[in-house]
Design a protein around this motif. Sequence first.
Motif, PDB file in Angstrom:
ATOM      1  N   ASN A 146      69.594  36.091  29.720  1.00  0.00           N
ATOM      2  CA  ASN A 146      68.494  37.026  29.783  1.00  0.00           C
ATOM      3  C   ASN A 146      67.343  36.518  30.636  1.00  0.00           C
ATOM      4  OD1 ASN A 146      66.215  38.692  28.769  1.00  0.00           O
ATOM      5  ND2 ASN A 146      67.909  39.509  27.584  1.00  0.00           N
TER       6      ASN A 146
ATOM      7  N   SER B 241      67.842  43.057  29.088  1.00  0.00           N
ATOM      8  CA  SER B 241      67.549  43.640  27.781  1.00  0.00           C
ATOM      9  C   SER B 241      66.329  42.942  27.220  1.00  0.00           C
ATOM     10  CB  SER B 241      68.708  43.469  26.809  1.00  0.00           C
ATOM     11  OG  SER B 241      69.859  43.105  27.464  1.00  0.00           O
TER      12      SER B 241
ATOM     13  N   ALA C 299      79.412  37.109  27.781  1.00  0.00           N
ATOM     14  CA  ALA C 299      78.276  38.005  27.544  1.00  0.00           C
ATOM     15  C   ALA C 299      77.264  37.292  26.654  1.00  0.00           C
ATOM     16  CB  ALA C 299      78.753  39.287  26.887  1.00  0.00           C
ATOM     17  N   GLU C 300      76.170  37.952  26.353  1.00  0.00           N
ATOM     18  CA  GLU C 300      75.137  37.311  25.537  1.00  0.00           C
ATOM     19  C   GLU C 300      74.446  38.341  24.656  1.00  0.00           C
ATOM     20  OE1 GLU C 300      71.509  34.409  26.688  1.00  0.00           O
ATOM     21  OE2 GLU C 300      71.172  36.525  27.092  1.00  0.00           O
TER      22      GLU C 300
ATOM     23  N   ALA D 243      72.613  46.550  23.221  1.00  0.00           N
ATOM     24  CA  ALA D 243      72.143  47.150  24.472  1.00  0.00           C
ATOM     25  C   ALA D 243      72.441  48.643  24.450  1.00  0.00           C
ATOM     26  CB  ALA D 243      72.816  46.484  25.659  1.00  0.00           C
TER      27      ALA D 243
ATOM     28  N   TYR E 271      62.389  44.918  35.243  1.00  0.00           N
ATOM     29  CA  TYR E 271      62.996  44.488  36.497  1.00  0.00           C
ATOM     30  C   TYR E 271      61.986  43.781  37.405  1.00  0.00           C
ATOM     31  CZ  TYR E 271      67.616  46.306  35.564  1.00  0.00           C
ATOM     32  OH  TYR E 271      68.867  46.506  35.034  1.00  0.00           O
TER      33      TYR E 271
ATOM     34  N   GLN F  58      71.440  56.800  29.098  1.00  0.00           N
ATOM     35  CA  GLN F  58      70.094  57.035  29.610  1.00  0.00           C
ATOM     36  C   GLN F  58      69.422  58.202  28.876  1.00  0.00           C
ATOM     37  OE1 GLN F  58      68.539  55.130  31.927  1.00  0.00           O
ATOM     38  NE2 GLN F  58      70.300  53.754  32.006  1.00  0.00           N
TER      39      GLN F  58
ATOM     40  N   SER G 132      79.897  46.280  36.122  1.00  0.00           N
ATOM     41  CA  SER G 132      79.608  47.712  36.004  1.00  0.00           C
ATOM     42  C   SER G 132      80.328  48.311  34.801  1.00  0.00           C
ATOM     43  CB  SER G 132      80.040  48.412  37.295  1.00  0.00           C
ATOM     44  OG  SER G 132      80.891  49.489  37.016  1.00  0.00           O
ATOM     45  N   PRO G 133      79.746  49.352  34.227  1.00  0.00           N
ATOM     46  CA  PRO G 133      80.431  50.010  33.116  1.00  0.00           C
ATOM     47  C   PRO G 133      81.380  51.121  33.571  1.00  0.00           C
ATOM     48  CG  PRO G 133      78.186  50.825  33.284  1.00  0.00           C
ATOM     49  CD  PRO G 133      78.383  49.862  34.417  1.00  0.00           C
TER      50      PRO G 133
ATOM     51  N   ALA H 294      74.011  43.215  35.518  1.00  0.00           N
ATOM     52  CA  ALA H 294      74.596  44.298  34.719  1.00  0.00           C
ATOM     53  C   ALA H 294      73.485  45.245  34.331  1.00  0.00           C
ATOM     54  CB  ALA H 294      75.281  43.746  33.469  1.00  0.00           C
ATOM     55  N   GLY H 295      73.563  46.471  34.761  1.00  0.00           N
ATOM     56  CA  GLY H 295      72.499  47.444  34.469  1.00  0.00           C
ATOM     57  C   GLY H 295      72.627  48.558  35.489  1.00  0.00           C
ATOM     58  N   VAL H 296      72.397  49.788  35.057  1.00  0.00           N
ATOM     59  CA  VAL H 296      72.780  50.915  35.901  1.00  0.00           C
ATOM     60  C   VAL H 296      71.642  51.887  36.210  1.00  0.00           C
ATOM     61  CG1 VAL H 296      75.181  50.833  35.204  1.00  0.00           C
ATOM     62  CG2 VAL H 296      73.568  52.146  33.832  1.00  0.00           C
ATOM     63  N   SER H 297      70.451  51.630  35.685  1.00  0.00           N
ATOM     64  CA  SER H 297      69.331  52.516  35.989  1.00  0.00           C
ATOM     65  C   SER H 297      69.017  52.411  37.479  1.00  0.00           C
ATOM     66  CB  SER H 297      68.119  52.085  35.173  1.00  0.00           C
ATOM     67  OG  SER H 297      67.757  50.774  35.561  1.00  0.00           O
TER      68      SER H 297
ATOM     69  N   THR I  61      76.081  35.141  31.053  1.00  0.00           N
ATOM     70  CA  THR I  61      75.052  36.163  30.942  1.00  0.00           C
ATOM     71  C   THR I  61      73.830  35.523  30.303  1.00  0.00           C
ATOM     72  OG1 THR I  61      76.739  37.840  30.651  1.00  0.00           O
ATOM     73  CG2 THR I  61      74.509  38.402  29.931  1.00  0.00           C
TER      74      THR I  61
HETATM   75  C1  LIG Z   1      78.613  46.242  31.813  1.00  0.00           C
HETATM   76  C2  LIG Z   1      77.332  45.817  31.176  1.00  0.00           C
HETATM   77  C3  LIG Z   1      77.314  44.639  30.440  1.00  0.00           C
HETATM   78  C4  LIG Z   1      76.136  44.188  29.840  1.00  0.00           C
HETATM   79  N1  LIG Z   1      76.152  43.026  29.134  1.00  0.00           N
HETATM   80  C5  LIG Z   1      75.028  42.588  28.532  1.00  0.00           C
HETATM   81  C6  LIG Z   1      75.027  41.383  27.785  1.00  0.00           C
HETATM   82  O1  LIG Z   1      76.032  40.693  27.661  1.00  0.00           O
HETATM   83  N2  LIG Z   1      73.876  40.984  27.189  1.00  0.00           N
HETATM   84  C7  LIG Z   1      72.731  41.718  27.287  1.00  0.00           C
HETATM   85  O2  LIG Z   1      71.722  41.298  26.731  1.00  0.00           O
HETATM   86  N3  LIG Z   1      72.693  42.876  27.988  1.00  0.00           N
HETATM   87  C8  LIG Z   1      73.812  43.328  28.599  1.00  0.00           C
HETATM   88  N4  LIG Z   1      73.782  44.504  29.317  1.00  0.00           N
HETATM   89  C9  LIG Z   1      72.524  45.295  29.326  1.00  0.00           C
HETATM   90  C10 LIG Z   1      71.747  45.177  30.603  1.00  0.00           C
HETATM   91  O3  LIG Z   1      71.228  43.907  30.796  1.00  0.00           O
HETATM   92  C11 LIG Z   1      70.573  46.109  30.627  1.00  0.00           C
HETATM   93  O4  LIG Z   1      69.670  45.772  29.643  1.00  0.00           O
HETATM   94  C12 LIG Z   1      70.951  47.522  30.388  1.00  0.00           C
HETATM   95  O5  LIG Z   1      72.058  47.847  31.151  1.00  0.00           O
HETATM   96  C13 LIG Z   1      69.798  48.411  30.758  1.00  0.00           C
HETATM   97  O6  LIG Z   1      69.482  48.233  32.118  1.00  0.00           O
HETATM   98  P1  LIG Z   1      69.507  49.464  33.079  1.00  0.00           P
HETATM   99  O7  LIG Z   1      68.392  50.325  32.599  1.00  0.00           O
HETATM  100  O8  LIG Z   1      69.305  48.982  34.471  1.00  0.00           O
HETATM  101  O9  LIG Z   1      70.848  50.073  32.897  1.00  0.00           O
HETATM  102  C14 LIG Z   1      74.949  44.947  29.948  1.00  0.00           C
HETATM  103  C15 LIG Z   1      74.980  46.140  30.702  1.00  0.00           C
HETATM  104  C16 LIG Z   1      76.140  46.563  31.311  1.00  0.00           C
HETATM  105  C17 LIG Z   1      76.102  47.808  32.122  1.00  0.00           C
END
Ligand SMILES: Cc1cc2nc3c(=O)[nH]c(=O)nc-3n(C[C@H](O)[C@H](O)[C@H](O)COP(=O)(O)O)c2cc1C
Lengths: 457, 404
Positions: free
Chosen positions: A99, A130, A55-56, A339, A151, A343, A238-239, A219-222, A97
Amino acid sequence: MSTPRKQVILGAYLGGVNHHTAWWHPEAGSQIDFSSFEHTARTAERGRFDFFFLAEGLILRERAGRVFDQDIIGRPDTFTVLAAIAAVTEHLGLAGTINATFNEPYELARRFASLDHLSGGRAAWNVVTSFDAFTGQNFRRGGFLDPADRYVRAEETLNAVRALWDSWDAEDVVADKESGRFLARPDAGAFAFHGSQFDISGRFTVPRSPQGRPVVLQAGVSPQGRAFAAANADAIFSPYGKLPEAADFYRDIKARAVAAGRAAGDIKILPSASFVLGDTEADAIEKYHAIRNEQVTGQTALILLEQIWNRDLSGYDPEGPVPDIDPDPDAAPIIQGRAFLHQDRFATVKRLREVAESKKLTLREVVIDQFERGPLIGTPAQVAEQIDSFVQNDGSDGFIVGSHLVPSGLDEFVDQVVPLLQDRGALRTEYTGTTLRDNLGLPNVRSATAVSNAKGL
Amino acid sequence: MASNPLHLGVALDGAGWHPAAWREPNSRPAELFSPGYWTDLVATAQRGLLDFVSIEDSLTLPGVPHAPSDDAVDRVRARIDANLIAARVAPVTRHIGLIPTVTATHTEPFHVSTAIGTLDYTSGGRAGWQVRVSGTAEEAAHFGRRALHDLTPAEIAAAVASGTFPDQVHELFDEAADAVEVVRRLWDSWEDDAEIRDVSTRRFIDREKLHYVDFESRFFSVRGPSITPRPPQGQPVVTALAHAPLIYEFAARGAELVFVTPGRATGPRAIVDEVAAAAARVGRTGEPLRVYADLVVFLDTEEATGPTRLARLNELAGAEFTSDAAIFAGSADELADLLAAWSADGIDGFRLRPGVAVDDLAAIADRLVPALQGRGVFRTGYPEGPLRALLGLPSDVPNRYATA
Ligand SMILES: Cc1cc2nc3c(=O)[nH]c(=O)nc-3n(C[C@H](O)[C@H](O)[C@H](O)COP(=O)(O)O)c2cc1C
């Protein structure tokens, strides 16, 4: 009955830079020395995992202007560690990971393609978006990006990076000593990319790498995040590790991928999961509660809630009820550099209150109960069964697993759960290919032409 | 061991510094982008007990400097990231310093700082950084964030002759000096004992020992602290290649080592003096800047003499080889004589650029090094310790932010 058993995809992460990692444990080791990375990666490879995952976070987390001091902090540079792990493993994919906001396409393309060369085709990029002015303070380009644009920038960054990777064909390096011809064509690596975010052109220095295109995770769920992943990613981190929501997410993403003209199997869904093993189920559950109890101190519980409420909650008793005031979304953020995945603050607060009410939980107990993404708990046989049936029932295509204990935590998973997964026919006993794409069952991409042909362009 | 042992490194660049190097029988041009090639080269350098390898890099195709990429297909027109080569090699080597080139111009100092800092961790204290400044319009177009205009050959000639550079060049080096300063501050932004792991108070870190670097200049600002703890060496070794007083000043502001290019006829004396004068102008105090001379070498091998090899390479390339550095073709003993003479003239160490990487690196390890050892001026084994110690730099570097 005729559908073949899905193979479980496994990624391994080294403990998170957060309260999950039990640095206070007597066996906890360094999270910065290379030996810890080496140990975890070698263990994952011994367990025939598909990839290692990092991760980062590009800024230290702060609460009200002060760095968190309870949690483990400190990370290495992702690329540098992955290239070093390439030296001590042979088959394991190397997923980083990185950015999309704080890096330029030319460098991203160059470093991932270089990593792919130096690992014999094992590089993967987890694209995260992020963004914020807080993190941007560490970067010359600054960090502000309108949320609506992140995005847009991520997609354009990825397109530019792929254009750079595709600027070389696999046959471009001839290196024929006899004729003296090194390049097949004088303009190998020539590229031009013009978009709303980037206007770049020139020559890319890195010949086509073994995978052609390193694997892309997201990684991101929006809704924007889902659309981006469905159209572009090879896999999603995925979370969602619990069944009803995980299966919904799985169906949604696969449907979006199909709508975007891809096959459902072209995108893999991989939730993160921690695990706790015991000799009996009761033993495992007891261990799990003990770990959670240590991870979520009163102060950690307050900080986790402060991020949702966006208020100073230090006056609340962690052993008392959930705060009765409303969140304050418009105030300056109290927690920075972490992060934010919820939502809707008000909906989350409502849910937490309801859970506390119905289960009779204190503030800290609610956090313990609700802030865990779906741990795998039980005897090794039960955990193997949970993983396999989750995957066979389309909760996911696999898991990215990590332990709260660095660096030795993954050992027991590999020693005890992996053989059972292999017995079930759900996990390879030997690697068959050489690249990460081979591990994941994705085709290597030899040339830009092959990409357009595959897409029927 | 002599009290003033000779320091010796090599600069690796693709198949070697001669444009036809890749066509030599032992060269491995199809493997230039594979890990095995690089680990073999660095293992050879380590067999020779060398101080370090530096690895060339740029954010553009390798080729004729100051010329926009031409359409040549007879040269190695490709390269991979040098920091990642060093990272890949680190776990399979033990003693030798690893000094990748990383461009400071279009990159983020924050990422450079964590990348080199992490290399210092993965290598156990053997990391360095060769800072490179990018001034071409072509490279700028790869990033699209600023426009640079290419200096004409006449402008370059005039600048070299007069020692006065156009404003754009001053700006680029001022900016790079800021980048070096930020990188160094970030390395110091964690004190060595910041990580306390105090279980009784449940504190992992003593946040009084983390420091905002709060750097601001007209080029950029960076807040910090770093995300990566202070590297094992405290400050990895910063180096730069320099050919003119302006660049000597740049090196004197931020580097430990400067690579210079004395001519064979003139020798290094004048450059050593110019570097000292530059250091005085920028007010450098503390450790003196170490001056290393670069030389392109074509050594005698089993198979042919250095001059014969060079002549054959020139014929393959269809042109006489030229370089910014002096070119040496001859025996290991002759080279040892030259190094001794230049050492006596004030040079602190040498960085040899193998004309053909595979062949000349082997000749350095197996011929030159024994010749130097025979004269009692080169180590016969590696001491334990970080790269800084190997180079004779203080290995206990005070942290600028530490109060106690
Ligand atoms: C499982 C998971 C792991 C993530 N890991 C990182 C990470 O390691 N570093 C980071 O900067 N953001 C991480 N994020 C954040 C995402 O890059 C993103 O900013 C955040 O999910 C918001 O995007 P969304 O609006 O599409 O959900 C992670 C998100 C999820 C769901």
